[in-house]
Scaffold this active site. Structure first.
Site, PDB file in Angstrom:
ATOM      1  N   GLY A  16       1.120  -1.481  -0.290  1.00 39.32           N
ATOM      2  CA  GLY A  16      -0.005  -0.188   0.230  1.00 39.32           C
ATOM      3  C   GLY A  16       0.638   1.450   0.013  1.00 39.32           C
ATOM      4  CB  THR A  17       2.963   2.270   0.944  1.00 39.87           C
ATOM      5  OG1 THR A  17       4.302   1.952   2.361  1.00 39.87           O
ATOM      6  CG2 THR A  17       4.216   2.597  -0.135  1.00 39.87           C
ATOM      7  CB  THR A  18       2.218   7.015   2.588  1.00 39.52           C
ATOM      8  OG1 THR A  18       1.326   7.235   3.274  1.00 39.52           O
ATOM      9  CG2 THR A  18       3.443   8.128   2.286  1.00 39.52           C
TER      10      THR A  18
END
Lengths: 217, 275
Positions: A16-18
């Site tokens: 997913g991620t940031t």
């Protein structure tokens, strides 16, 4: 597990991620959220570690397929440590980024993983490199990545200043991650930050409830 | 696969040969649909407590809607200090854990040490990653070694996560609910066993693919306590009739004995070199 998996571009667990990395006066801050998801609906882990140490003063953030990213980083770690033994000196940050780039570029058809590499070396000081999905390698002062990054381009462009102090940069990174986690459903959990300077490495973990809150929350 | 080599690492870099082979095979099937391997529904759970790790699993193995095995063993032995619960395709979890176990026992004999949990995890990750999700094994590895008590999950694509508590299988959502509610760090042994038991029980109650009895495996520095079954199903049936027939039920009409005449044709003696 099959019922969690829907039509998703990334097979299996996605980070997913940031992710984010920024240079300040004397060092670099690299950080990420801690959520891993499957099919954009099921959170398979709330506390996955996406900031991996590949050498004493070099860290990498991963984005994309968790399995691919972990496998690439494992291979890169072993390459780098061998390289470091051969050269009899700590590797340069660009060496670490290049190792990742080689793996991503040569296997671009089968892999789905992108990385941010940040670190400190004695030749060029603090540096940040981006290795994108297809294997492009560039160097930047500040960079963001992952699905959550789209929500914070404006914030980063407006708020980043070169030569910030360590505290200012940490606050900037925490705010950016908090804003992205607030808007992106596949980013969340805690904010993992690592501050790398010539003197050493410091881990800062900001739990979900201690993250900065903004107007609408 | 060479059996006598220990931990044979494949050639440097990534090897995607299987991916090309799979693509070629896909073309052979009608409509591009490769046959799906049979999956067994399952609920498996693991918890790290003060003195070690507790693993739990149900014991039902299903083949579509029929229960194929009511007392299936889902907690596999890896090494004296490491056990592994497997969910997904039964054959895959069985063979993967057997392979891991035999590799680690060769390692133990060669190095004289008990393997570390992180080593088992790395070997599994490398192997499952090489097969790109074609091996349908969702594993929970738990063990105790000189560095502490560890619980890891390894997914079929080769992703690894280190966690204090975990549930996997088709009944994982129900089990996870109980674990999220009841988990605390540094639980006592009885609390941990009860937590794992109730989470697997929740999985059994809410999922058709899980059922029958609950197995529990407790791993501590002192040793392993594999309790099979820990809790029996309350719906165990009570057979009214016996299916065994006593000797003499079928009448013997005639009996003929023919002795086998064997003679020694050749005898060779080879001295063992005990130098």
């Amino acid at each position: 597990m099959e019922k969690h998996y829907t039509d998703s571009k990334v097979k299996g667990v996605s980070t997913g991620t940031t992710i984010l990395a920024a240079i300040f006066d004397g060092g670099v801050v690299i950080g990420s959220d801690s959520r891993a998801s499957i099919g954009g609906e099921y959170v398979s882990s709330k506390t996955i570690n996406k900031v991996i140490q590949v050498h004493d003063r070099i860290f990498c953030c991963m984005a994309g397929s968790l399995a691919d990213a972990q496998a690439v980083i494992k291979s890169a770690k072993s390459h780098l440590s061998f390289h470091s033994v051969q050269m009899e000196s700590p590797p340069l940050v660009i060496a670490a980024a290049s190792v990742l780039k080689e793996l991503c570029y040569k296997n671009k058809d089968e892999l789905q993983a992108g990385f941010l590499t940040a670190g400190w070396d004695s030749k060029k000081g603090p540096q940040v490199y981006v290795v994108s999905l297809g294997g492009m390698l560039i160097s930047q002062q500040v960079t963001i990545g992952g699905s959550g990054s789209t929500y914070i381009y404006g914030y980063v462009d407006a708020k980043y200043k070169p030569n910030m102090t360590r505290e200012e940069c940490l606050q900037f990174a925490t705010n950016a991650l908090a804003l992205a986690m607030g808007r992106d459903n596949v980013s969340g959990g805690v904010a993992h930050l690592v501050v790398i300077t010539e003197k050493g490495v410091e881990h800062v973990v900001v739990p979900g409830d201690k993250l900065p809150r903004f107007n609408d929350e | 696969m060479a059996l006598s080599t220990v931990l044979e690492t494949p050639g440097a870099g990534f090897n995607f040969d299987n991916a090309t082979r799979n693509a070629a095979l896909e073309g052979l099937f009608k409509g591009g649909q490769t046959p799906k391997p049979l999956k067994t529904g399952t609920t498996i759970a693991g918890v790290v407590f003060k003195d070690g790790v507790v693993l739990g699993a149900d014991t039902r193995a299903t083949s579509s809607e029929v229960v194929a095995d009511k007392m299936c063993e889902k907690i596999h032995f890896i090494s004296p200090n490491i056990y592994c619960c497997g969910a997904g395709t039964a054959a895959d979890t069985e063979k993967t854990t057997e392979l891991l176990s035999s590799n680690l026992s060769i390692f133990s004999l060669n190095s004289g040490r008990n393997p570390r949990v992180v080593m088992a995890v790395n070997i599994l990750q490398d192997m499952l990653y090489r097969y790109h999700g074609q091996i349908g094994a969702n594993l929970i590895l738990g063990g105790v070694d000189c560095t502490g008590n560890h619980l890891y999950t390894v997914g079929p694509y080769g992703d690894v996560n280190k966690v204090p508590y975990l549930a996997m299988g088709s009944g994982d959502l129900a089990a996870l609910g109980i674990l999220e509610d009841g988990f605390k760090h540094n639980l006592e042994l009885e609390e941990a066993k009860e937590l794992v038991r109730s989470s697997v029980h929740a999985g059994i109650m809410s999922d058709l693919g899980s059922g029958n009895n609950i197995d529990i495996c407790v791993i501590t520095k002192q040793g392993v306590d594999y309790i099979r079954p820990y809790q029996e199903s309350e719906y165990k049936d009570d057979r009214k009739m016996k299916y065994k027939y006593r000797p003499g039920t079928t009448k013997v009409l005639t009996e003929k004995v023919v002795p086998l005449k064997l003679e020694i044709i050749q005898e060779t003696v080879q001295k063992m070199d005990t130098a």
